[in-house]
Design a protein around this motif. Structure first.
Motif, PDB file in Angstrom:
ATOM      1  N   GLU A  70     -42.534  -1.216 -40.094  1.00 14.98           N
ATOM      2  CA  GLU A  70     -41.173  -0.842 -39.419  1.00 14.98           C
ATOM      3  C   GLU A  70     -41.358  -0.527 -37.938  1.00 14.98           C
ATOM      4  OE1 GLU A  70     -38.217  -0.851 -40.471  1.00 14.98           O
ATOM      5  OE2 GLU A  70     -38.978  -1.636 -42.841  1.00 14.98           O
ATOM      6  N   SER A  71     -42.971  -0.038 -37.606  1.00 18.10           N
ATOM      7  CA  SER A  71     -42.985   0.413 -36.307  1.00 18.10           C
ATOM      8  C   SER A  71     -43.759  -0.403 -35.274  1.00 18.10           C
ATOM      9  CB  SER A  71     -43.905   1.810 -36.501  1.00 18.10           C
ATOM     10  OG  SER A  71     -45.069   1.486 -36.949  1.00 18.10           O
ATOM     11  N   THR A  72     -44.017  -1.601 -35.727  1.00 18.53           N
ATOM     12  CA  THR A  72     -44.673  -2.768 -35.129  1.00 18.53           C
ATOM     13  C   THR A  72     -44.217  -3.997 -35.173  1.00 18.53           C
ATOM     14  OG1 THR A  72     -46.201  -3.677 -36.806  1.00 18.53           O
ATOM     15  CG2 THR A  72     -46.851  -1.704 -35.799  1.00 18.53           C
ATOM     16  N   ASP A  73     -44.733  -5.062 -34.766  1.00 20.56           N
ATOM     17  CA  ASP A  73     -44.225  -6.438 -34.707  1.00 20.56           C
ATOM     18  C   ASP A  73     -44.635  -7.200 -35.840  1.00 20.56           C
ATOM     19  OD1 ASP A  73     -42.919  -6.004 -32.420  1.00 20.56           O
ATOM     20  OD2 ASP A  73     -44.431  -6.699 -31.102  1.00 20.56           O
ATOM     21  N   LEU A  74     -45.308  -6.451 -36.920  1.00 18.21           N
ATOM     22  CA  LEU A  74     -45.713  -7.145 -38.076  1.00 18.21           C
ATOM     23  C   LEU A  74     -44.585  -7.675 -38.774  1.00 18.21           C
ATOM     24  CD1 LEU A  74     -48.106  -7.516 -39.686  1.00 18.21           C
ATOM     25  CD2 LEU A  74     -47.949  -5.556 -40.847  1.00 18.21           C
ATOM     26  N   LYS A  75     -43.368  -7.056 -39.063  1.00 20.57           N
ATOM     27  CA  LYS A  75     -42.650  -7.636 -40.054  1.00 20.57           C
ATOM     28  C   LYS A  75     -42.119  -8.888 -39.459  1.00 20.57           C
ATOM     29  CE  LYS A  75     -38.867  -5.251 -40.445  1.00 20.57           C
ATOM     30  NZ  LYS A  75     -37.810  -4.286 -41.041  1.00 20.57           N
ATOM     31  N   ALA A  88     -46.143   0.417 -41.047  1.00 14.22           N
ATOM     32  CA  ALA A  88     -46.820  -0.639 -39.848  1.00 14.22           C
ATOM     33  C   ALA A  88     -45.672  -1.713 -39.795  1.00 14.22           C
ATOM     34  CB  ALA A  88     -47.946  -1.393 -40.549  1.00 14.22           C
ATOM     35  N   TYR A  92     -43.489 -10.740 -37.151  1.00 16.50           N
ATOM     36  CA  TYR A  92     -44.820 -11.949 -37.419  1.00 16.50           C
ATOM     37  C   TYR A  92     -44.747 -12.480 -38.806  1.00 16.50           C
ATOM     38  CZ  TYR A  92     -49.426 -13.434 -37.539  1.00 16.50           C
ATOM     39  OH  TYR A  92     -50.626 -14.207 -37.623  1.00 16.50           O
TER      40      TYR A  92
END
Length: 493
Positions: free
Chosen positions: A281-286, A279, A288
């Motif tokens: 690496e593949s989304t904008d979570l890091k 999550a 954010y």
């Protein structure tokens, strides 16, 4: 608090990049070499039996003072400190015979047979292990020392918590606290209390969490009310470590239900860590979590604490996996106590090796085959989870090996009375006291840390003044732990 000084304090613990894992391992090894010397003194000359005033002082200097000095004045000479502690232990081991234990009065043959049969069945299948007590106490002592020492310049900045990426001594301590809690939580699972339904287990876990939530809110109100210096990017604006600890029990119970399908806690921990890393690496979570502006909503203000909880949950489950393997007695008709102990040592060595290998391939490029993901305590990402798990399994292995070499009788007892005597003989009084009321002592250490910071300008303290304050603080915390122990008080928070 003076606003200029407050800004200086916040800057003092901000934007740090940590240090080298090899040095961290050398510094933390001091706890093991101190226990090595303690064990040599006790097993060879019974130095701590009876427990006199000089014995108490030496016990404190070895198991608390050595850790304090390794974090501060010996921080750049940890190898030397390890040698100074290990050398006399090795000399004692080579030159002195093992101290003979008092023999018990002989029993009649028939009584002896009846007693031995009854004793073997009466022994607790999940006994108290001196090495586990020592491990948990050493972790607690290091944590209590670190939370105040970090405010003084005598504590190197490379040991303080990193901002985003890297490894440090303080980052290791936070994760180890959670891992240790996971290890001891295995005892309730092994005793089959988990047969209760999920709703009943959730209610019980929430009751356990309520005091931790209360402590979290007390800390939040005191920090805001006293205008205490705080590092917002550590957990967020309102979140603190007590909230993380409070949320663990109910979530662990939910994931415990999955063991009906996936019976290995190690696998559950890995699945959580991998899913969270995917999550990130593949989304904008890091992005954010790390760089987005703090919005008005509570999630945005506390995003570090909320999302790092996922990593801490994985660490807790990994700790429970280790506990399930090392807590049971493991003996039976086909396995002697010696064979059972060898199995524990082999298991810990294998776990340390496997988790270390996973960490190596996850955090480096490993000859072109690794993922090369940097460690982040702020995210509690997968490399962080693997690092904490590998380190703590290695620590447990070392403490278990020391106990096995110096106190083999501790795991070879034939009845409860003998086992209690051997366990007591093989356990430091200081370590036992810190282990018995760990969370209560941690709370006292937090209160004392706040009091010292409000009364002393720690940033301006020279090394002699800083060490005087830290030694006095360590002595008071140890005195509280010992006082609770001698009074027979065990506080469950």
């Amino acid at each position: 608090m003076d606003q200029t000084y407050k800004a200086r304090k916040e800057a003092f613990v901000s934007n740090l990049s940590g240090g080298d894992i090899t040095e961290i391992n050398s510094v933390t090894l001091v706890a093991s070499t101190a226990v090595l010397l303690w064990s040599a003194l006790q097993s060879r000359i019974s130095f701590f039996t009876p427990y006199s005033a000089p014995a108490l002082v030496v016990d404190f200097l070895l198991n608390v003072g050595a850790i304090l000095f390794s974090f501060t004045v010996y921080s750049s000479s940890s190898v030397l400190l390890n040698i100074l502690l290990a050398s006399p232990a090795i000399l004692l081991l080579l030159s002195s015979p093992k101290k003979a234990q008092k023999a018990k009065p002989p029993r009649s043959a028939s009584r002896k047979n009846d007693t031995s049969k009854r004793a073997s069945s009466d022994l607790d299948p999940f006994p108290v292990h001196p090495f586990l007590t020592t491990y948990r106490a050493a972790m607690m002592i290091a944590t209590c020392v670190g939370i105040l020492a970090v405010d003084f310049r005598v504590f190197p900045r490379r040991f303080a918590k990193v901002e985003n990426w890297g490894t440090s001594l303080m980052d290791l301590g936070v994760g180890s606290f959670v891992f240790s809690a996971g290890v001891v939580s295995a005892r309730s699972v092994l005793r089959e209390r988990s047969r209760a339904t999920l709703p009943r287990r959730l209610i019980a876990s929430i009751r356990h969490s309520i005091p931790l939530f209360v402590l979290g809110f007390i800390r939040l109100l005191s920090v805001k009310g006293l205008d205490y210096a705080e590092h917002v990017t550590e957990y967020g604006v309102h979140w603190n470590f007590f909230f993380t600890l409070a949320l663990l029990p109910p979530f662990v119970e939910i994931f415990h239900s999955l063991t009906a399908v996936l019976p290995w806690y190690e696998l559950l921990a890995l699945i959580i860590a991998v899913a969270y890393q995917v999550a990130l690496e593949s989304t904008d979570l890091k992005g954010y979590i790390l760089v987005s502006p703090r919005g008005p909503d509570l999630l945005s203000k506390n995003r570090e604490g909320v999302f790092s909880f996922i990593g801490y949950l994985a660490i807790f489950l990994a700790g429970r996996a280790t506990g399930i393997r090392i807590i049971p007695r493991g003996t039976g008709l086909s396995k002697t106590p010696q064979q059972a102990r060898r199995s524990v040592l082999v298991s810990l060595a294998l776990q340390a090796a496997v988790w270390s290998g996973l960490f190596f391939f996850n955090s480096t490029y490993a000859f072109g085959y690794g993922a090369g993901i940097p460690v982040s305590r702020r995210l509690a990402n997968m490399p962080y989870v693997l690092w904490i798990t590998a380190f703590n399994n290695a620590q447990l292995f070392v403490f278990c090996l020391i106990e096995t070499v110096f106190f083999p009788s501790a795991h070879q007892a034939t009845d409860k009375e003998d086992e209690s005597e051997q366990v007591s003989f093989a356990t430091s009084r200081v370590m036992a006291a810190f282990n018995k009321n760990g969370l209560a002592v941690f709370l006292v250490a937090n209160l004392l840390t706040g009091a010292v910071n409000l009364g002393v300008k720690t940033l301006d303290a020279k090394t002699p003044q800083a060490m005087a304050v830290l030694i006095a603080y360590a002595a008071v915390v140890t005195g509280v732990a010992m006082g609770l122990d001698w009074s027979g008080i065990k506080l469950k928070l």
